[in-house]
Design a protein around this motif. Sequence first.
Motif, PDB file in Angstrom:
ATOM      1  N   GLN A 193       0.849  -1.199   0.000  1.00  0.00           N
ATOM      2  CA  GLN A 193       0.000   0.000   0.000  1.00  0.00           C
ATOM      3  C   GLN A 193       0.877   1.237   0.000  1.00  0.00           C
ATOM      4  O   GLN A 193       0.415   2.341  -0.260  1.00  0.00           O
ATOM      5  CB  GLN A 193      -0.844   0.040   1.270  1.00  0.00           C
ATOM      6  CG  GLN A 193      -1.880  -1.046   1.368  1.00  0.00           C
ATOM      7  CD  GLN A 193      -2.554  -0.995   2.718  1.00  0.00           C
ATOM      8  OE1 GLN A 193      -1.897  -0.967   3.754  1.00  0.00           O
ATOM      9  NE2 GLN A 193      -3.869  -0.983   2.716  1.00  0.00           N
ATOM     10  N   ARG A 247      -4.427  -0.436  -3.364  1.00  0.00           N
ATOM     11  CA  ARG A 247      -5.432  -0.269  -2.302  1.00  0.00           C
ATOM     12  C   ARG A 247      -6.706  -0.973  -2.730  1.00  0.00           C
ATOM     13  O   ARG A 247      -7.271  -0.648  -3.779  1.00  0.00           O
ATOM     14  CB  ARG A 247      -5.742   1.213  -2.063  1.00  0.00           C
ATOM     15  CG  ARG A 247      -4.512   2.082  -1.783  1.00  0.00           C
ATOM     16  CD  ARG A 247      -4.217   2.239  -0.314  1.00  0.00           C
ATOM     17  NE  ARG A 247      -2.883   2.791  -0.110  1.00  0.00           N
ATOM     18  CZ  ARG A 247      -2.628   4.012   0.364  1.00  0.00           C
ATOM     19  NH1 ARG A 247      -3.625   4.805   0.697  1.00  0.00           N
ATOM     20  NH2 ARG A 247      -1.382   4.406   0.539  1.00  0.00           N
ATOM     21  N   GLU A 276      -9.514  -0.615  -1.493  1.00  0.00           N
ATOM     22  CA  GLU A 276     -10.681   0.138  -0.994  1.00  0.00           C
ATOM     23  C   GLU A 276     -11.773   0.126  -2.044  1.00  0.00           C
ATOM     24  O   GLU A 276     -11.490   0.249  -3.227  1.00  0.00           O
ATOM     25  CB  GLU A 276     -10.329   1.608  -0.762  1.00  0.00           C
ATOM     26  CG  GLU A 276      -9.238   1.851   0.227  1.00  0.00           C
ATOM     27  CD  GLU A 276      -8.644   3.244   0.051  1.00  0.00           C
ATOM     28  OE1 GLU A 276      -8.766   4.033   0.974  1.00  0.00           O
ATOM     29  OE2 GLU A 276      -8.073   3.528  -1.013  1.00  0.00           O
ATOM     30  N   ARG A 316     -11.248  10.235  -7.494  1.00  0.00           N
ATOM     31  CA  ARG A 316      -9.868  10.390  -7.007  1.00  0.00           C
ATOM     32  C   ARG A 316      -9.203   9.061  -6.682  1.00  0.00           C
ATOM     33  O   ARG A 316      -8.066   9.046  -6.235  1.00  0.00           O
ATOM     34  CB  ARG A 316      -9.868  11.213  -5.721  1.00  0.00           C
ATOM     35  CG  ARG A 316     -10.318  12.611  -5.936  1.00  0.00           C
ATOM     36  CD  ARG A 316     -10.374  13.371  -4.628  1.00  0.00           C
ATOM     37  NE  ARG A 316     -10.973  14.669  -4.879  1.00  0.00           N
ATOM     38  CZ  ARG A 316     -11.494  15.434  -3.951  1.00  0.00           C
ATOM     39  NH1 ARG A 316     -11.479  15.050  -2.707  1.00  0.00           N
ATOM     40  NH2 ARG A 316     -12.011  16.605  -4.272  1.00  0.00           N
ATOM     41  N   LEU A 362      -7.976   5.075  -7.397  1.00  0.00           N
ATOM     42  CA  LEU A 362      -7.635   3.929  -8.235  1.00  0.00           C
ATOM     43  C   LEU A 362      -7.282   2.787  -7.285  1.00  0.00           C
ATOM     44  O   LEU A 362      -6.930   3.036  -6.131  1.00  0.00           O
ATOM     45  CB  LEU A 362      -6.416   4.253  -9.106  1.00  0.00           C
ATOM     46  CG  LEU A 362      -6.589   5.353 -10.152  1.00  0.00           C
ATOM     47  CD1 LEU A 362      -5.230   5.836 -10.642  1.00  0.00           C
ATOM     48  CD2 LEU A 362      -7.414   4.834 -11.324  1.00  0.00           C
ATOM     49  N   GLU A 391      -6.640  16.189  -1.818  1.00  0.00           N
ATOM     50  CA  GLU A 391      -5.356  15.638  -1.341  1.00  0.00           C
ATOM     51  C   GLU A 391      -4.473  15.103  -2.477  1.00  0.00           C
ATOM     52  O   GLU A 391      -4.869  14.211  -3.217  1.00  0.00           O
ATOM     53  CB  GLU A 391      -5.624  14.516  -0.336  1.00  0.00           C
ATOM     54  CG  GLU A 391      -4.336  13.906   0.201  1.00  0.00           C
ATOM     55  CD  GLU A 391      -4.573  12.671   1.080  1.00  0.00           C
ATOM     56  OE1 GLU A 391      -5.692  12.473   1.568  1.00  0.00           O
ATOM     57  OE2 GLU A 391      -3.596  11.909   1.255  1.00  0.00           O
ATOM     58  N   ILE A 407      -0.914  14.913  -1.466  1.00  0.00           N
ATOM     59  CA  ILE A 407       0.193  14.399  -0.654  1.00  0.00           C
ATOM     60  C   ILE A 407      -0.324  14.108   0.749  1.00  0.00           C
ATOM     61  O   ILE A 407      -1.140  14.862   1.281  1.00  0.00           O
ATOM     62  CB  ILE A 407       1.339  15.444  -0.558  1.00  0.00           C
ATOM     63  CG1 ILE A 407       2.143  15.516  -1.860  1.00  0.00           C
ATOM     64  CG2 ILE A 407       2.273  15.139   0.624  1.00  0.00           C
ATOM     65  CD1 ILE A 407       3.295  16.521  -1.837  1.00  0.00           C
ATOM     66  N   GLY A 427       1.608  13.231   4.465  1.00  0.00           N
ATOM     67  CA  GLY A 427       2.932  13.078   5.067  1.00  0.00           C
ATOM     68  C   GLY A 427       2.877  13.206   6.576  1.00  0.00           C
ATOM     69  O   GLY A 427       1.861  13.604   7.146  1.00  0.00           O
ATOM     70  N   ARG A 473       7.523  10.810  11.862  1.00  0.00           N
ATOM     71  CA  ARG A 473       7.275   9.433  12.289  1.00  0.00           C
ATOM     72  C   ARG A 473       7.530   9.262  13.782  1.00  0.00           C
ATOM     73  O   ARG A 473       8.418   9.913  14.349  1.00  0.00           O
ATOM     74  CB  ARG A 473       8.186   8.462  11.511  1.00  0.00           C
ATOM     75  CG  ARG A 473       8.353   8.751  10.029  1.00  0.00           C
ATOM     76  CD  ARG A 473       7.038   8.871   9.282  1.00  0.00           C
ATOM     77  NE  ARG A 473       7.292   8.882   7.823  1.00  0.00           N
ATOM     78  CZ  ARG A 473       6.343   9.078   6.933  1.00  0.00           C
ATOM     79  NH1 ARG A 473       5.103   9.344   7.290  1.00  0.00           N
ATOM     80  NH2 ARG A 473       6.637   9.055   5.633  1.00  0.00           N
ATOM     81  N   GLY A 482       4.035  10.808   0.971  1.00  0.00           N
ATOM     82  CA  GLY A 482       3.734  10.112  -0.285  1.00  0.00           C
ATOM     83  C   GLY A 482       2.948  11.043  -1.193  1.00  0.00           C
ATOM     84  O   GLY A 482       1.965  11.653  -0.769  1.00  0.00           O
ATOM     85  N   MET A 483       3.409  11.155  -2.425  1.00  0.00           N
ATOM     86  CA  MET A 483       2.703  11.973  -3.418  1.00  0.00           C
ATOM     87  C   MET A 483       2.129  11.037  -4.477  1.00  0.00           C
ATOM     88  O   MET A 483       2.871  10.277  -5.110  1.00  0.00           O
ATOM     89  CB  MET A 483       3.685  12.953  -4.061  1.00  0.00           C
ATOM     90  CG  MET A 483       3.040  13.854  -5.106  1.00  0.00           C
ATOM     91  SD  MET A 483       4.268  14.910  -5.903  1.00  0.00           S
ATOM     92  CE  MET A 483       4.856  13.809  -7.179  1.00  0.00           C
TER      93      MET A 483
HETATM   94  O1  4AD Z   1      -2.130   9.500   2.427  1.00  0.00           O
HETATM   95  P1  4AD Z   1      -1.603   8.176   1.954  1.00  0.00           P
HETATM   96  O2  4AD Z   1      -2.436   6.977   2.212  1.00  0.00           O
HETATM   97  O3  4AD Z   1      -0.184   8.057   2.654  1.00  0.00           O
HETATM   98  C1  4AD Z   1       0.643   6.973   2.647  1.00  0.00           C
HETATM   99  O4  4AD Z   1       0.457   5.940   2.050  1.00  0.00           O
HETATM  100  C2  4AD Z   1       1.923   7.219   3.389  1.00  0.00           C
HETATM  101  N1  4AD Z   1       2.493   5.925   3.801  1.00  0.00           N
HETATM  102  C3  4AD Z   1       2.879   7.963   2.510  1.00  0.00           C
HETATM  103  C4  4AD Z   1       4.158   8.328   3.184  1.00  0.00           C
HETATM  104  O5  4AD Z   1       4.139   9.049   4.168  1.00  0.00           O
HETATM  105  N2  4AD Z   1       5.286   7.851   2.673  1.00  0.00           N
HETATM  106  O6  4AD Z   1      -1.302   8.234   0.394  1.00  0.00           O
HETATM  107  C5  4AD Z   1      -0.421   9.192  -0.113  1.00  0.00           C
HETATM  108  C6  4AD Z   1      -0.925   9.765  -1.406  1.00  0.00           C
HETATM  109  C7  4AD Z   1      -2.245  10.515  -1.283  1.00  0.00           C
HETATM  110  O7  4AD Z   1      -2.051  11.834  -0.858  1.00  0.00           O
HETATM  111  C8  4AD Z   1      -2.749  10.457  -2.702  1.00  0.00           C
HETATM  112  O8  4AD Z   1      -2.091  11.417  -3.506  1.00  0.00           O
HETATM  113  C9  4AD Z   1      -2.287   9.090  -3.156  1.00  0.00           C
HETATM  114  O9  4AD Z   1      -1.198   8.728  -2.346  1.00  0.00           O
HETATM  115  N3  4AD Z   1      -3.355   8.099  -3.018  1.00  0.00           N
HETATM  116  C10 4AD Z   1      -4.108   7.635  -4.031  1.00  0.00           C
HETATM  117  N4  4AD Z   1      -4.102   7.931  -5.334  1.00  0.00           N
HETATM  118  C11 4AD Z   1      -4.989   7.277  -6.133  1.00  0.00           C
HETATM  119  N5  4AD Z   1      -5.846   6.347  -5.700  1.00  0.00           N
HETATM  120  C12 4AD Z   1      -5.887   6.009  -4.379  1.00  0.00           C
HETATM  121  N6  4AD Z   1      -6.729   5.057  -3.957  1.00  0.00           N
HETATM  122  C13 4AD Z   1      -4.986   6.668  -3.487  1.00  0.00           C
HETATM  123  N7  4AD Z   1      -4.738   6.573  -2.164  1.00  0.00           N
HETATM  124  C14 4AD Z   1      -3.748   7.448  -1.909  1.00  0.00           C
END
Ligand code: 4AD
Length: 433
Positions: free
Chosen positions: A186, A210, A212, A218, A220, A356, A358, A360, A363, A402-403
């Motif tokens: 993930q 994911r 979900e 937004r 995938l 959204e 990003i 972040g 930790r 994560g972006m």
């Molecule tokens: O906010 P998320 O879930 O953060 C993480 O996974 C952290 N572990 C990242 C980190 O700190 N290294 O996901 C980060 C980003 C979201 O802001 C969004 O841009 C994208 O990943 N994202 C998705 N993009 C498309 N489809 C989805 N189902 C997404 N879920 C998250």
Amino acid sequence: MTAQWAYIKDLPSLEGKEVIVKGWLYNMRSSGKIHFLQLRDGTGTVQGVMVKKEVSEESFMTAKGLWLEASLEVTGSVRKDERAPSGVELSVSGISVIQNPSDEYPIGKKDHGIDFLLDNRHLWLRSSRQQAIMRIRERVIWSAREFLHNDGYLLVDSPIISGAAGEGVSGLFEIDYFDSKAYLAQTGQLYAEAAAAAFGKVYCFGPTFRAEKSKTRRHLTEFWMLEPEVAFYDHKDNMDLQEKLICAIVTGVLEHCRPELESLERDISKLENIKAPFYHLQYGEAIEMLHKLGSDTPYGDDLGNDDETILTQQFDRPVFIECYPKSVKAFYMKEHPEDQDLVLCDDLLAPEGYGEIIGGSQREDSYDRLLSRIREQGLPEEPYDWYLDLRRYGTFVHSGFGMGIERVVAWICGLQHIREAIPWPRTIYRLKP
Ligand code: 4AD
Ligand code: MG
């Protein structure tokens, strides 16, 4: 001199030369005596002008019988033409047909429904709109990597097959792994944290998964995430890095992809306006603002898609929402030093209603607190023993984010839906093509 194969993008520098263009017919119009062949080869488009009295009878008849998307080798001389977008056209002297389709190309000029286009994604990619989006996607990735590389970040790839959840157990794709179970990643974050302890400034970049059941514009089930992780960066340093990265990406796209943005009819002034400093709201302030705007999301809940949309419509530049309640965020985020119900995290929301792009956080660097968070969330301990080791052997303040590439591409291109931002979208109901 025999004609040489040339790419369409190079034709302006080959004026007066005899060349061969290898590509496809994407449009054609004819008067009785002239065929105007619109050719594309992936690098650009050019009009081939075939005049009846200048070519053999056979060539002229062949061209007349072509269907759209016929694959061709067209010979001709490059001629200046003020009206052509590239400044040149091709005076056709010969045509060799590699394949003329036996019937009409499925994607025509009429308006097709989105499901039809997605079913035909393998053909839809050939359209000028999809080409513009894919070129911008490539530039987003390239600019991000260039920025990080030049700033001393090391790319350390993370595995896709993993024994533990990264973001929480819901939404995991489980796979059979010999005699046991494994999960599709993930996030690469936990591995990036280990790499940060080895190399200081790192990032990983790859597909993430994911399961979900979100059917929004937004989400995938497979998307690409770029995840920097930095030793000795705190929450504020982390947001500064996000701001710099987004500015570098937008600048890169504006510098290299103007024709693509124009062909998508993107309002470029909105992108030119993306400059530091971005806006900042604390989570509590965001909730207050939302209540004034008519949302009824209670304090303590995560923001919904609609909340993000309403919020970002208030801002002309990206906005950071800082320090969410601990209860709605992942186990690894560090507790706020002044309020133990909050965590040191940020979501960066893109303007114009995009939301959204990003996520972040700083930790949790304390072994004991991290372990109790894992237990509180009911996660199994054994898969995280190596992750806990990072807090046993030289723990360190560190942060990362994560972006989501497709979210950024959708925003920069001004797309209605994220599915156009990836070549082969995977959603709940779509595994083909
Ligand atoms: O906010 P998320 O879930 O953060 C993480 O996974 C952290 N572990 C990242 C980190 O700190 N290294 O996901 C980060 C980003 C979201 O802001 C969004 O841009 C994208 O990943 N994202 C998705 N993009 C498309 N489809 C989805 N189902 C997404 N879920 C998250
Ligand atoms: Mg998030």
